[in-house]
Motif scaffolding. Sequence first.
Motif, PDB file in Angstrom:
ATOM      1  N   ASP A 187      -2.105  14.863 -11.830  1.00 18.11           N
ATOM      2  CA  ASP A 187      -2.812  14.120 -13.217  1.00 18.11           C
ATOM      3  C   ASP A 187      -4.080  13.381 -12.729  1.00 18.11           C
ATOM      4  N   GLY A 188      -5.538  14.198 -13.064  1.00 14.46           N
ATOM      5  CA  GLY A 188      -6.628  13.129 -12.457  1.00 14.46           C
ATOM      6  C   GLY A 188      -6.823  12.154 -12.838  1.00 14.46           C
ATOM      7  N   ASP A 189      -6.375  11.619 -14.543  1.00 17.82           N
ATOM      8  CA  ASP A 189      -6.565  10.483 -14.809  1.00 17.82           C
ATOM      9  C   ASP A 189      -6.179   9.426 -14.526  1.00 17.82           C
ATOM     10  N   ALA A 190      -4.379  10.062 -14.404  1.00 15.76           N
ATOM     11  CA  ALA A 190      -3.736   9.282 -13.261  1.00 15.76           C
ATOM     12  C   ALA A 190      -4.447   8.454 -12.308  1.00 15.76           C
ATOM     13  N   VAL A 191      -4.408   9.359 -11.287  1.00 12.58           N
ATOM     14  CA  VAL A 191      -6.034   9.330  -9.859  1.00 12.58           C
ATOM     15  C   VAL A 191      -5.896   7.559 -10.207  1.00 12.58           C
ATOM     16  N   HIS A 192      -7.439   7.598 -11.095  1.00  9.41           N
ATOM     17  CA  HIS A 192      -8.554   7.447 -11.352  1.00  9.41           C
ATOM     18  C   HIS A 192      -8.431   5.527 -11.234  1.00  9.41           C
ATOM     19  N   ARG A 193      -7.053   5.605 -12.689  1.00 14.54           N
ATOM     20  CA  ARG A 193      -6.959   4.667 -12.745  1.00 14.54           C
ATOM     21  C   ARG A 193      -5.890   3.888 -11.443  1.00 14.54           C
ATOM     22  N   LEU A 194      -5.354   4.608 -10.897  1.00 15.78           N
ATOM     23  CA  LEU A 194      -4.431   3.941  -9.508  1.00 15.78           C
ATOM     24  C   LEU A 194      -5.454   4.151  -8.263  1.00 15.78           C
ATOM     25  N   MET A 195      -7.005   4.742  -7.905  1.00 16.08           N
ATOM     26  CA  MET A 195      -8.051   4.309  -7.325  1.00 16.08           C
ATOM     27  C   MET A 195      -7.879   2.663  -6.501  1.00 16.08           C
ATOM     28  N   PRO A 196      -8.415   1.846  -7.749  1.00 15.10           N
ATOM     29  CA  PRO A 196      -9.012   0.137  -7.151  1.00 15.10           C
ATOM     30  C   PRO A 196      -7.524  -0.517  -6.962  1.00 15.10           C
ATOM     31  N   GLY A 197      -6.673   0.577  -7.686  1.00 19.51           N
ATOM     32  CA  GLY A 197      -5.289  -0.724  -6.871  1.00 19.51           C
ATOM     33  C   GLY A 197      -5.211  -0.569  -5.467  1.00 19.51           C
ATOM     34  N   LEU A 198      -5.753   0.632  -5.363  1.00 11.50           N
ATOM     35  CA  LEU A 198      -5.653   1.358  -3.739  1.00 11.50           C
ATOM     36  C   LEU A 198      -6.618   0.630  -2.570  1.00 11.50           C
ATOM     37  N   GLY A 199      -7.533   0.776  -3.671  1.00  7.17           N
ATOM     38  CA  GLY A 199      -8.539   0.546  -2.411  1.00  7.17           C
ATOM     39  C   GLY A 199      -8.146  -1.545  -2.260  1.00  7.17           C
ATOM     40  N   GLU A 200      -7.745  -2.457  -3.193  1.00  5.37           N
ATOM     41  CA  GLU A 200      -7.370  -3.607  -2.878  1.00  5.37           C
ATOM     42  C   GLU A 200      -6.544  -3.373  -1.828  1.00  5.37           C
ATOM     43  N   VAL A 220       1.094  -1.151  -0.242  1.00  2.97           N
ATOM     44  CA  VAL A 220      -0.232   0.040   0.149  1.00  2.97           C
ATOM     45  C   VAL A 220       1.033   1.315  -0.090  1.00  2.97           C
ATOM     46  N   GLY A 221       2.172   1.019   0.178  1.00  2.28           N
ATOM     47  CA  GLY A 221       2.834   1.879   0.244  1.00  2.28           C
ATOM     48  C   GLY A 221       3.522   2.997  -0.988  1.00  2.28           C
ATOM     49  N   GLN A 222       3.337   1.537  -1.933  1.00  2.00           N
ATOM     50  CA  GLN A 222       4.043   0.968  -3.192  1.00  2.00           C
ATOM     51  C   GLN A 222       2.860   2.713  -3.524  1.00  2.00           C
ATOM     52  N   GLN A 223       1.312   2.185  -2.690  1.00  2.00           N
ATOM     53  CA  GLN A 223       0.524   2.525  -4.495  1.00  2.00           C
ATOM     54  C   GLN A 223       0.111   3.969  -3.879  1.00  2.00           C
ATOM     55  N   PHE A 224       0.643   4.610  -2.754  1.00  2.00           N
ATOM     56  CA  PHE A 224       0.538   5.990  -1.942  1.00  2.00           C
ATOM     57  C   PHE A 224       1.636   6.994  -2.464  1.00  2.00           C
ATOM     58  N   GLU A 225       2.099   5.547  -3.355  1.00  2.00           N
ATOM     59  CA  GLU A 225       3.736   7.033  -4.144  1.00  2.00           C
ATOM     60  C   GLU A 225       3.492   7.546  -5.348  1.00  2.00           C
ATOM     61  N   GLY A 226       2.219   6.207  -5.644  1.00  3.51           N
ATOM     62  CA  GLY A 226       1.662   6.207  -7.066  1.00  3.51           C
ATOM     63  C   GLY A 226       0.874   7.600  -7.443  1.00  3.51           C
ATOM     64  N   MET A 227      -0.385   7.513  -5.791  1.00  6.50           N
ATOM     65  CA  MET A 227      -0.835   8.805  -5.924  1.00  6.50           C
ATOM     66  C   MET A 227      -0.145  10.278  -5.710  1.00  6.50           C
ATOM     67  N   GLU A 228       1.467  10.011  -4.448  1.00  3.71           N
ATOM     68  CA  GLU A 228       1.542  11.083  -4.777  1.00  3.71           C
ATOM     69  C   GLU A 228       2.076  11.578  -6.129  1.00  3.71           C
ATOM     70  N   THR A 229       2.451  10.767  -6.850  1.00  3.15           N
ATOM     71  CA  THR A 229       2.971  11.548  -8.079  1.00  3.15           C
ATOM     72  C   THR A 229       1.621  11.455  -8.938  1.00  3.15           C
TER      73      THR A 229
END
Length: 361
Positions: free
Chosen positions: A199-212, A184-193
């Motif tokens: 980059d709202g599109d990237a945020v929406h792509r990352l949200m499902p993986g973060l939730g999992e 989950v730390g790696q997921q948050f790193e992607g969200m931080e970037t």
Amino acid sequence: MAKRRWRADPARYGLLLTDLHMPLLNGFDLTAAIRREEAPGRRLPVIALTANQMGSEDGRYLAAGMDGYLSKPVPLTLLQDTLRYWLTQTSAPSAAPPPPASTPNGFAAPPPGTDRPAFDDQALERLVGPEADVQLELRQRYLGSLDAAMAEIAHAVAAQDWRALGMTAHRLKSSSRAVGALGVGQQFEGMETAGRDNDGDAVHRLMPGLGEAVDAVHRHFRHLQTCGGDPVGRVICVDDDPVQLGALQQQLQALGLHGSEGFTEGGSLLERLDLVDTAPVLLLIDLNMPHMDGVELIGHLARIHFAGALALVVGPDPRVIDTAERLARAHGLNTLGHLRKPVHREALSALLQRWPRFKAG
């Protein structure tokens, strides 16, 4: 706040450990301000705490007047060595001596072609030592901050506030790695970037993986708590009065039960219980609450097959005690008895002795 305290009494402090990325005054500016105001011949050692591997930023922290850095999460042994080195200087140096080398902390990116493990179950032992109750308390605090951060992120996504999202992700990136939740730390790193880049599109792509990944953390920490055949007991208190709630939690801590959780209403408690194995749980339930009283909460506990123990906390009116206790037992709930408000430590201790998982500290 840190600068004001140092300015009021510079001789009081022997070392400054500072995060680099803070919202009002970051670590670089704080250090530069101290260096400008220091008396001639004195130098406060400053060690940066960073969630990043410094690399190209080495020149920046040296230019700001820092004396070294530690990469978060900081292993306990490295922190001890750093404190011992800087706090045993015989006098405040006017120029920085060479600091002890900042050693890799085990959370750097793995070599290409290898998989990053989702969890490092020894991370907290390196960070705070082998005490199981301390590790349990930190994991529980982390889970609370994790759930709060996910609510902040959901709000930021709805408002398209990518900067706020990035700041929340940065904070949780560090704390996740500190407790060993590397995935989950790696997921948050992607969200931080993504937040930093707006980059709202990237945020929406990352949200499902973060939730999992967040769900996986809850499952894994629940497994850590229950594996080994003798799960660590935890106490959860429910009282709509925050003063009474805080006092009860302080008494539990004084009796050796660290890391108790508190809720001011039953709905949030039920959501929390859905995420944990309830067998090691002792619930201390206020009977008289405005939205969902203790009697109604007992019915919900029966429906979710609550497997732990419970005790009722009651006010001066004793008439509902027998009814509530009979109802709980009729539902098959393990009821230890009741406590009268204000709860006295002796009565609380006596009740805890009836809970098999109680181990006084």
